[in-house]
Design a protein around this motif. Structure first.
Motif, short mmCIF file in Angstrom:
data_model
loop_
_atom_site.label_atom_id
_atom_site.label_comp_id
_atom_site.label_asym_id
_atom_site.label_seq_id
_atom_site.Cartn_x
_atom_site.Cartn_y
_atom_site.Cartn_z
N LEU A 199 4.45 6.00 3.09
CA LEU A 199 4.04 7.27 2.80
C LEU A 199 5.07 7.97 1.70
O LEU A 199 6.34 7.57 1.74
N MET A 200 4.62 8.81 0.84
CA MET A 200 5.30 9.84 -0.01
C MET A 200 4.51 10.96 -0.23
O MET A 200 3.29 10.98 -0.50
N ALA A 201 5.32 12.09 0.19
CA ALA A 201 4.52 13.44 0.01
C ALA A 201 5.22 14.00 -1.47
O ALA A 201 6.23 13.83 -2.08
N LEU A 202 4.49 15.28 -1.82
CA LEU A 202 4.70 15.94 -2.93
C LEU A 202 4.32 17.18 -2.86
O LEU A 202 3.46 17.51 -2.35
N SER A 203 5.35 18.19 -3.40
CA SER A 203 5.07 19.61 -3.31
C SER A 203 5.76 20.31 -4.59
O SER A 203 6.57 19.56 -5.08
N VAL A 204 5.41 21.42 -4.99
CA VAL A 204 6.20 22.04 -6.04
C VAL A 204 7.58 22.73 -5.49
O VAL A 204 8.39 23.26 -6.51
N ASP A 205 8.03 22.85 -4.22
CA ASP A 205 9.25 23.21 -3.64
C ASP A 205 10.18 22.18 -4.15
O ASP A 205 10.05 21.04 -4.64
N SER A 206 11.62 22.79 -4.24
CA SER A 206 12.58 22.12 -4.84
C SER A 206 13.30 20.95 -3.82
O SER A 206 12.81 21.06 -2.63
N LEU A 207 14.14 20.16 -4.47
CA LEU A 207 14.67 19.25 -3.37
C LEU A 207 15.67 19.95 -2.15
O LEU A 207 15.31 19.32 -0.99
N TRP B 6 0.91 -1.44 -0.28
CA TRP B 6 0.08 0.09 0.01
C TRP B 6 0.89 1.27 -0.11
O TRP B 6 1.98 1.16 0.41
N LEU B 7 0.53 2.20 -0.69
CA LEU B 7 0.84 3.67 -0.71
C LEU B 7 0.14 4.48 -0.65
O LEU B 7 -1.13 4.74 -0.90
N ILE B 8 0.35 5.49 0.59
CA ILE B 8 -0.24 6.91 0.50
C ILE B 8 0.35 8.11 -0.16
O ILE B 8 1.63 8.37 0.41
N LEU B 9 0.11 8.37 -1.09
CA LEU B 9 0.61 9.45 -1.84
C LEU B 9 0.00 10.93 -1.52
O LEU B 9 -1.29 11.09 -1.70
N PHE B 10 0.58 11.91 -0.82
CA PHE B 10 -0.13 13.18 -0.74
C PHE B 10 0.76 14.53 -0.99
O PHE B 10 1.68 14.34 -0.70
N SER B 11 -0.18 15.46 -1.20
CA SER B 11 0.61 16.76 -1.52
C SER B 11 0.59 17.80 -0.53
O SER B 11 -0.50 17.82 0.32
N HIS B 12 1.31 18.54 -0.35
CA HIS B 12 1.25 19.66 0.58
C HIS B 12 1.57 20.97 0.01
O HIS B 12 2.58 21.01 -1.20
N PRO B 13 1.00 22.00 0.23
CA PRO B 13 1.09 23.17 -0.36
C PRO B 13 2.61 23.77 -0.66
O PRO B 13 2.87 24.25 -1.73
N ALA B 14 3.20 24.02 0.61
CA ALA B 14 4.62 24.32 0.30
C ALA B 14 5.57 23.90 1.66
O ALA B 14 4.89 23.69 2.82
N ASP B 15 6.77 24.03 1.50
CA ASP B 15 7.69 23.76 2.64
C ASP B 15 7.49 25.06 3.64
O ASP B 15 6.87 25.97 2.95
N PHE B 16 7.96 25.10 4.83
CA PHE B 16 8.15 26.22 5.78
C PHE B 16 6.76 26.96 5.85
O PHE B 16 6.63 28.06 5.80
#
Length: 218
Positions: A76-84, A41-51
């Protein structure tokens, strides 16, 4: 610095039951490919921004509960537009401030390719700052549940775990999870589809609303 290239098909209409689009990208755990998670199983979730305040509380809570997801065979795996490197700096701050290490991967998506493929952002949006989208993906790569919260409301980690428990329980027991179901509680039998059995059911609702004894639920 050369921009990291992402690969993902464009799809803004994902629904429960669809296959999760595959992608490759850089993450805080190295180069990552969604298909590598097949078989669990995998939960992929986005977050608006770091900090940002709400995202920080979410990541602290999820990092503290990471072992609970692992115990259920779920990554768990997160995703956002911020850089690595923004991710790295944020995770260092979280560790130093809260004493929590976020070890699950955070994927960078600066060009919104992945976000658009999953319908997390509209095709013409320039950022993903308005949504917190979560996808529950089963071991076959099928999207089994989805949630979406606004930027100013954080997710509920207990509800994420409850949803995962319910999805796994309905598969294992070929049953249905009623409202507010928790592990160990009674589940519901699928409704009858044979007219003779429906007419012969003892109670007027027994053919479509029948509890399975909690002791028989795995």
């Amino acid at each position: 610095m050369q921009e990291q290239q992402h690969s993902a098909p464009t799809n803004t209409g994902l629904r429960i039951g669809d296959q999760a689009p595959n992608f490759t990208a850089r993450s805080t755990s190295g180069d990552i490919q969604l298909s590598d998670y097949r078989g669990k199983w995998l939960i992929l979730f986005s977050h608006p921004a770091d900090f940002t305040p709400v995202c920080t509380t979410e990541f602290v809570a999820l990092a503290k509960a990471a072992h609970d997801f692992e115990d259920r065979g779920c990554a768990l795996m997160a995703l956002s537009v911020d850089s690595l490197f923004s991710h790295f700096a944020w995770l260092r701050l979280v560790r130093d401030r809260f004493g929590v290490e976020v070890r699950f991967p955070i994927v960078e998506d600066p060009t919104l390719v992945i976000g658009r493929a999953y319908g997390m952002v509209a095709p013409n949006d320039n950022d993903s700052a308005t949504v917190r989208t979560t996808f529950f993906i089963d071991p076959e790569g099928t999207i089994r549940a989805m949630t979406c919260y606004p930027a100013n409301v954080g997710r509920s980690t207990p509800e994420m775990l409850r949803t995962l428990d319910a999805l796994q329980a309905v598969d294992e027991n070929a049953a249905l999870a009623p409202a507010n179901w928790q592990p160990g509680e009674a589940m519901l039998a699928p409704p009858l589809t044979d007219l003779a059995a429906i007419f012969s059911a003892e109670g007027e609702t027994d053919w479509f609303l029948q509890e399975l004894p909690a002791g028989k639920v795995k």
